[in-house]
Write a protein that holds these residues in place. Structure first.
Motif, short mmCIF file in Angstrom:
data_model
loop_
_atom_site.label_atom_id
_atom_site.label_comp_id
_atom_site.label_asym_id
_atom_site.label_seq_id
_atom_site.Cartn_x
_atom_site.Cartn_y
_atom_site.Cartn_z
N LEU A 1 53.73 77.03 20.76
CA LEU A 1 53.57 78.49 20.73
C LEU A 1 52.44 78.93 21.65
O LEU A 1 51.42 78.24 21.78
N ALA A 2 52.63 80.08 22.26
CA ALA A 2 51.60 80.67 23.11
C ALA A 2 51.38 82.11 22.69
O ALA A 2 52.24 82.73 22.03
N ALA A 3 50.24 82.67 23.05
CA ALA A 3 49.92 84.04 22.67
C ALA A 3 50.90 85.02 23.29
O ALA A 3 51.25 84.93 24.46
N THR B 1 53.02 84.33 14.59
CA THR B 1 51.92 83.47 15.03
C THR B 1 51.53 83.79 16.47
O THR B 1 50.34 83.91 16.80
N SER B 2 52.51 83.94 17.34
CA SER B 2 52.24 84.25 18.75
C SER B 2 51.48 85.57 18.88
O SER B 2 50.60 85.72 19.74
N SER C 1 40.69 75.12 17.07
CA SER C 1 41.57 74.46 16.10
C SER C 1 42.88 75.25 15.96
O SER C 1 43.97 74.67 15.87
N VAL C 2 42.78 76.58 15.93
CA VAL C 2 43.98 77.43 15.85
C VAL C 2 44.86 77.22 17.08
O VAL C 2 46.09 77.05 16.97
N LEU D 1 47.05 87.71 7.05
CA LEU D 1 46.02 87.85 8.08
C LEU D 1 45.69 86.51 8.75
O LEU D 1 44.84 86.47 9.64
N ARG D 2 46.35 85.45 8.31
CA ARG D 2 46.07 84.15 8.93
C ARG D 2 46.65 84.11 10.34
O ARG D 2 47.70 84.67 10.61
N PHE D 3 45.93 83.43 11.22
CA PHE D 3 46.38 83.38 12.61
C PHE D 3 47.65 82.56 12.76
O PHE D 3 48.50 82.87 13.59
N PHE D 4 47.77 81.51 11.98
CA PHE D 4 48.95 80.66 12.08
C PHE D 4 49.87 80.96 10.90
O PHE D 4 49.52 80.71 9.75
N GLN D 5 51.02 81.54 11.20
CA GLN D 5 52.00 81.90 10.19
C GLN D 5 53.08 80.82 10.16
O GLN D 5 53.94 80.75 11.05
N GLU D 6 53.02 79.97 9.14
CA GLU D 6 53.89 78.79 9.07
C GLU D 6 55.38 79.13 9.21
O GLU D 6 56.13 78.42 9.87
N GLN D 7 55.80 80.22 8.60
CA GLN D 7 57.23 80.54 8.55
C GLN D 7 57.66 81.52 9.64
O GLN D 7 58.83 81.89 9.69
#
Length: 572
Positions: A469-471, A542-543, A459-460, A531-537
């Motif tokens: 976005l990619a790692a 996030t990557s 889901s992430v 600590l969330r994997f997806f950082q909205e801002q």
């Protein structure tokens, strides 16, 4: 990247340097030196037993060796500290950047965790091997899943693996099958029949009887066995093996070979195997002692043809020929394992039910004798499976006659749940299979817990992909992130330990622990947005953050692949 192997190599090379500097005697055997996770994570990242193992042969105090080793290891940039504990154990703390390197390695190295420890050595895994007299039951299911997962694990660890099913089609039970099918054949012709003398009453033979009628018409009706037994036996065996292959397909299991016991008779293969033992003076005529617990008046001593099994660790020598000149049940077993040895397998693994415990020593003895102790034999016994529903012992349809079938179980919970649950206990421990609990969506259900972790990862990553976005280079800072990366670092080591011990259940245990670390970090992110994997801002953050869950997904997918379980994309 195999971090534990790298640090062990560092320890060994440092010990060699100490020997060169005369801080240790030269020529010490370091094969038993280990580097592993400490029992208490608070003590460090890794621990080595080097000083404890080498103290006696070096004629030194363990702490003296440990302190000298610690001083040298502390000079390596990967080691932040090396602390001596207790009588001489050495705890190591690694540089924080190591954990980001682990995550990078998981994402960069195809097949992270795959090992070459097997070096392409040929291994035979024989499993299931149920009598071809009916569908597979729940007991066979455990052996089938265990054997298949073990074969996959060994392949993953670099062995050349062959999966084989031994068809027990040479004994009296196949004659009983033929008589049972004949009764269904008569039934298909409108006759009333009675299943007596141990014949198999299961409904699964109705279709076989009808198929026999379609093939031969009334040619066998009211005829004596001499007219139909041989042909019906072959017809029934083929029908049952087709059924068994379909059963195995329900679990995604495909064998490389099906070996017929019947092919050993009247072909000279048994004689050749016995001849090989005779040439080594391991076959003789003799009289065995009475079995333990047998009263002397009940015992009739008689001369028999015996295999000298005691020369290879068995408790008694074993009869290979009956007094009437017929082979015992052990003789074709000898021939079959002679065939395995002759095919060039360097290791043989047999997966048997718990009721075959009495075969272990004799088969180990005969393989040692046939191969001049060059081929190893490991026999894994799978214990019973008890079925429960609503907390009570559970029995399903009696279509099979007297047992619960593999298909019944798979129909209830699906192949993935069936396979995973069968590996949640060590093979020699009894297994309780509760239909309610294995479908429960809770931490107490390891199938759900691991699959849920993979679904969360996906889901992430789907959300990141949608955002373009990619790692990127991972950022591993929080204690929960470090714990998760540490668990990822254990994967290559765990694979090798599981393969070395022939214990695929270790993979299931590891996946549960990895999922636990992942869920802990996820839950921590619920309270701490940083600590969330997806950082909205922050796309950049996030990557950096999504590299860790992506690595977790890689390892969970690989582990489930070994177990034969399909990782889910989302929970429903």
């Amino acid at each position: 990247m195999h971090l534990f192997a790298e640090i062990r190599a560092l320890v060994i090379s440092t010990l060699d340097d100490m020997a060169e500097a005369a801080e240790l005697p030269a020529g010490l055997d370091t094969k038993n030196v280990t580097v592993e996770p400490p029992r208490d994570a608070a003590h460090g990242d890794m621990a080595t037993n080097a000083a404890m193992v080498l103290a006696k042969p070096a004629k030194m105090k363990p702490r003296d060796i440990a302190e000298a080793l610690a001083a040298r290891l502390a000079g390596d940039p990967r080691v932040v500290s090396a602390e001596v504990a207790g009588p001489g154990f050495l705890n190591l703390r690694l540089a924080p950047g190591i954990w980001a390197d682990v995550v990078r390695s998981v994402l960069a190295a195809p097949g992270f965790g795959r090992s070459q420890m097997g070096q392409g050595r040929k291994v035979m895994v024989e499993y299931v091997s149920a009598n071809p007299t009916g569908p597979l039951h729940v007991g066979h299911t455990r052996g089938a899943v265990f054997g298949d997962a073990l074969a996959s694990l060994l392949d993953y660890a670099g062995f050349d693996v062959t999966r084989e099913y031994y068809i027990n089609d040479g004994g009296a039970q196949v004659d009983v099958l033929a008589r049972s099918v004949y009764l269904r054949y008569l039934e298909a012709h409108g006759q009333e029949v009675a299943f007596e003398d141990g014949t198999y009453p299961g409904d699964y033979l109705i279709a076989v009887g009808e198929a026999l009628k379609a093939k031969v018409g009334d040619a066998f009706v009211d005829k004596g066995e001499q007219f139909w037994l041989t042909e019906v036996r072959e017809f029934a065996t083929e029908a049952m093996m087709a059924l068994i292959r379909e059963d195995l397909a329900q679990l995604g299991i495909e064998m490389d070979n099906y070996f017929s016991e019947k092919s050993l008779y009247d072909t000279g293969k048994i004689e050749a195997a016995i001849g090989s033992l005779e040439a080594k003076d391991l076959i003789y005529r003799g009289v065995l002692e009475p079995p333990k617990g047998k009263a002397p008046e009940d015992w009739e001593p008689r001369e028999q043809t015996l295999f000298r099994a005691t020369a290879y660790g068995d408790d008694v020598d074993r009869p290979i020929m009956k007094s009437d000149g017929a082979w015992t049940y052990f003789a074709p077993d000898i021939a079959y394992h002679y065939d395995k040895v002759s095919r060039g397998f360097e290791a043989i693994i047999n997966v048997f039910g718990a009721d075959h415990g009495g075969y272990v020593k004799r088969l180990k003895a005969v393989v040692a004798a046939l191969s001049d102790e060059k081929v190893s034999l490991d026999i894994k016994l799978t214990q019973l499976v008890k079925l429960f529903k609503n907390g009570q012992p559970f029995k399903m349809s009696k279509r099979a006659g007297t047992f619960v079938t593999l298909r019944d179980v798979v129909k209830q919970v699906g192949p993935d749940v069936t396979r995973f649950v069968m590996l949640t206990r060590k093979n020699d421990a009894p297994l309780d299979f509760d239909f309610d609990k294995v479908l429960e969506q809770s931490k107490d259900n390891p199938v759900f817990y691991v699959q849920y972790a993979h679904a969360r990862v996906r889901s992430v990553l789907r959300k990141a992909e949608a955002a373009g976005l990619a790692a990127a280079a991972p950022r591993i800072e929080d204690a929960a992130e470090i714990d998760l990366a540490k668990k990822l670092a254990e994967w290559p080591r765990l694979v090798e330990i599981a393969a070395r011990t022939n214990e695929p259940h270790r993979i299931a245990f590891y996946l549960y622990e990895l999922a636990g670390n992942f869920h802990a970090l996820w839950n921590k992110g619920n309270d701490n947005p940083d600590l969330r994997f997806f950082q909205e801002q922050s796309p950049g953050a996030t990557s950096e953050k999504i590299a860790l869950p992506e690595a977790v997904g890689v390892v969970i997918s690989a582990g489930l692949g070994i177990l034969g379980v399909t990782p889910v994309e989302e929970m429903r």
